[in-house]
Structure formats: structure tokens, C-alpha cells
Write an enzyme that holds these catalytic residues in place. Structure first.
Site, PDB file in Angstrom:
ATOM      1  N   PRO A 165       0.833  -1.206   0.000  1.00 49.82           N
ATOM      2  CA  PRO A 165       0.000   0.000   0.000  1.00 49.82           C
ATOM      3  C   PRO A 165       0.869   1.258   0.000  1.00 49.82           C
ATOM      4  CG  PRO A 165      -0.688  -1.512   1.739  1.00 49.82           C
ATOM      5  CD  PRO A 165       0.598  -2.017   1.201  1.00 49.82           C
ATOM      6  N   GLU A 166       0.733   2.050  -1.050  1.00 54.68           N
ATOM      7  CA  GLU A 166       1.415   3.339  -1.120  1.00 54.68           C
ATOM      8  C   GLU A 166       0.345   4.412  -0.950  1.00 54.68           C
ATOM      9  OE1 GLU A 166       4.053   3.497  -4.526  1.00 54.68           O
ATOM     10  OE2 GLU A 166       4.408   1.348  -4.427  1.00 54.68           O
TER      11      GLU A 166
END
Length: 277
Positions: free
Chosen positions: A2-3
DNA sequence: CTCCTGTCCTGCCGGC
DNA sequence: TGCCGGCAGGACAGGA
């Protein structure tokens, strides 16, 4: 994995589901993730009301009305699940934390690899906290512009790849979006940061903003682990030009070359050596 | 000071 | 078919 876009999507899912609600109880199923859960965790949050959900870099911030902020970082494999009052919560493997709200909603944190972390920080201490004090500007803020970026890069001898991953220079980028942004701007990930020109910074800034915005609009990217709070998937991975595309044709130029993968500081970089210089 | 490497963790995938 | 090694990587600590 997850960015920024994926964390933003999680926050957008959480906001209507939990804002204004009161925490009835909190259960942790193990003592720690990558770091220990906070001391007296349940005692500190039970009975408090959730006033807002915010994102800073790749951190989720759940603001409580008793001065505490609950911080969730999803690490590599973290998933936040929202169980609606009408649904029954079945605890799954790697559900390490669950929170019961006063309307019957349950929030559960699942993280197989346990690279995530959960922290409690006093509202007035967050900017001094070691996890937040070094974080640079948000990509969508006015502070992040081509002059700022050029000033940050001009004295750095490391690669542009590593500089864009550096959260103290810009908040929220990870391996995937850095690879994509460098492709869009025709810059090799191997270039030294101090060799990036002002003109290239003028290209990088809008490319970063544009790539992140498009990813958010597509609901983020779904690779092995990431899902939305409702279990649905993102679609931005279908728009990747280079990430994970080793040995595939470069999509954007007629060079007929193949995307190659190199290792930089233990991370894979994907790029077209003909397009990106 | 800056840069780079090691560390944490589990699941998946390819090779034998 | 099953086992095992390698890989995925965010962020911090500590070493060069």
C-alpha cells in the site's frame, strides 16, 4: 505495497463508516506487529469518540476526542476490514486487532506479514514523534513544487530512485509509483539525483501528482494482498507501464526493447533502458 | 552528514 | 508430488 493511493482509498472507506462513532471495545490477538501494540491500548481508546480520519504519507490517522490519535500503517500486507452492523464478523487468520463501535460496526486489521504497525500518539506530540517528524511534503500540497524538488535533489549523490522513495523528500511514494513516474518522465532510475535538471523537475512534479491522482481514481492498485475496506479490488495495476513487466515490450515507444529489472538498494526497479536515460 | 545494508514477516512461485 | 530457496518490500537502526 500500500502506497499513498491505496492508503487514501482505505481512509475514504473508513471515514463514513467510523466518524462520529464511539469505541466500545478493542481486542488484540497478539502482543505486536512489527512493533508492540501500545501500552494499555484498549484502556486508552475505549469510550472515546472518533472525530476524523486523516492520511499522512502512508499512515492512517484515526483522531479520537480524548487527545489520542490512533495510527495505522499497513506495511506490506495490511488490510482494514469494515464489518457493517448487519453483517457477522468471523475472525480470520491474521486478524490481529478488532475494534467494536457503538453502532455495531466492527473494524478489523488483518496483516499476514506483520510489517504493519499500530501506534497511539498524543495529538499535540505527533509532529515531534519519530515516525512523523522527518516526513516531507505531501505530493498534493503547494509546498511540493519543482523548485523544492530541485533543491532537495541537487546535493544528493544517491540515485533518483532512492531519493523519490525517501519519505523525507516526498511523502507517500513507494516502489511501484516511483517506477511508473520515472517511466513517464523518461528518467533512468539509475541517474544520480544531483544530475537531475530543473527542466526534469518541472516534469517530475506534475507526473507524480498525475500518476497518484489517476491511481486514486482507479481505486488504487491490487497486487497480492491489498484490498479495499469492503473487500473490493483496485484497478490501477492494469495501467502499469513498467512495474512487474520484466521482459515485456516497452509500451510507449517504438524502440522494440524489453523492460528490464535491476536491483537498487535491495529493491527491484523496472525500466526501459532506451526510453529512460 | 549522507548513503547503504540488514532486519522484521509470511505466502507464493519456480525449480528440481 | 513435495520440499526448499528466493523474492516481495516500508521504515527504522546502525554501520561505513
Amino acid at each position: 505495497m500500500p502506497e499513498l493511493p491505496e492508503v487514501e482509498i482505505v481512509c475514504q472507506g473508513l471515514t463514513p463508516a467510523i466518524t462520529g462513532k464511539t469505541i466500545i471495545s478493542l481486542k488484540q490477538n497478539r502482543p505486536d506487529l512489527r512493533v508492540p501494540f501500545p501500552d494499555d491500548f484498549a484502556k486508552k481508546v475505549q469510550g472515546s469518540k472518533i472525530t476524523a480520519v486523516k492520511r499522512r504519507a502512508k499512515y492512517i490517522q484515526i483522531i479520537l476526542d480524548n487527545q489520542w490519535i490512533m495510527i495505522i500503517h499497513l506495511g506490506m500486507s495490511g488490510v482494514v476490514k469494515i464489518i457493517k452492523p448487519c453483517d457477522i464478523y468471523e475472525k480470520k487468520k491474521h486478524d490481529h486487532l478488532s475494534i467494536d463501535l457503538d453502532d455495531g460496526t466492527i473494524i478489523a486489521l488483518n496483516d499476514p506479514r506483520r510489517f504493519g504497525m499500530v501506534l497511539l500518539i498524543k495529538e499535540n506530540e505527533i509532529n515531534k514523534h519519530k515516525n512523523f517528524k522527518h516526513i516531507g511534503p505531501e505530493p498534493f500540497s503547494n509546498e511540493f513544487n519543482d523548485k523544492y524538488l530541485y533543491d532537495q535533489l541537487k546535493n544528493k549523490t544517491g540515485s533518483i530512485k532512492n531519493s523519490l522513495l525517501d519519505q523525507s523528500i516526498i511523502a507517500g511514494l513507494g516502489n511501484i509509483y516511483v517506477c511508473e513516474v520515472l517511466y513517464q518522465t523518461s528518467i533512468s532510475p539509475l541517474r544520480k539525483s544531483n544530475k537531475i535538471t530543473k527542466k526534469e523537475c518541472e516534469n517530475l512534479v506534475p507526473a507524480i501528482i498525475d500518476t497518484l491522482k489517476k491511481a486514486i481514481q482507479a481505486g488504487g492498485s491490487t497486487l497480492k494482498d491489498y484490498k479495499h475496506t469492503d473487500g473490493k479490488l483496485g484497478y490501477f495495476q492494469h495501467q502499469f507501464c513498467v512495474y512487474g513487466k520484466e521482459k515485456e515490450k516497452c509500451p510507449d515507444c517504438t524502440c522494440n526493447e524489453y523492460i528490464i529489472r535491476v536491483n537498487q538498494s535491495g529493491r527491484s526497479s523496472f525500466y526501459c533502458a532506451k526510453k529512460q536515460k
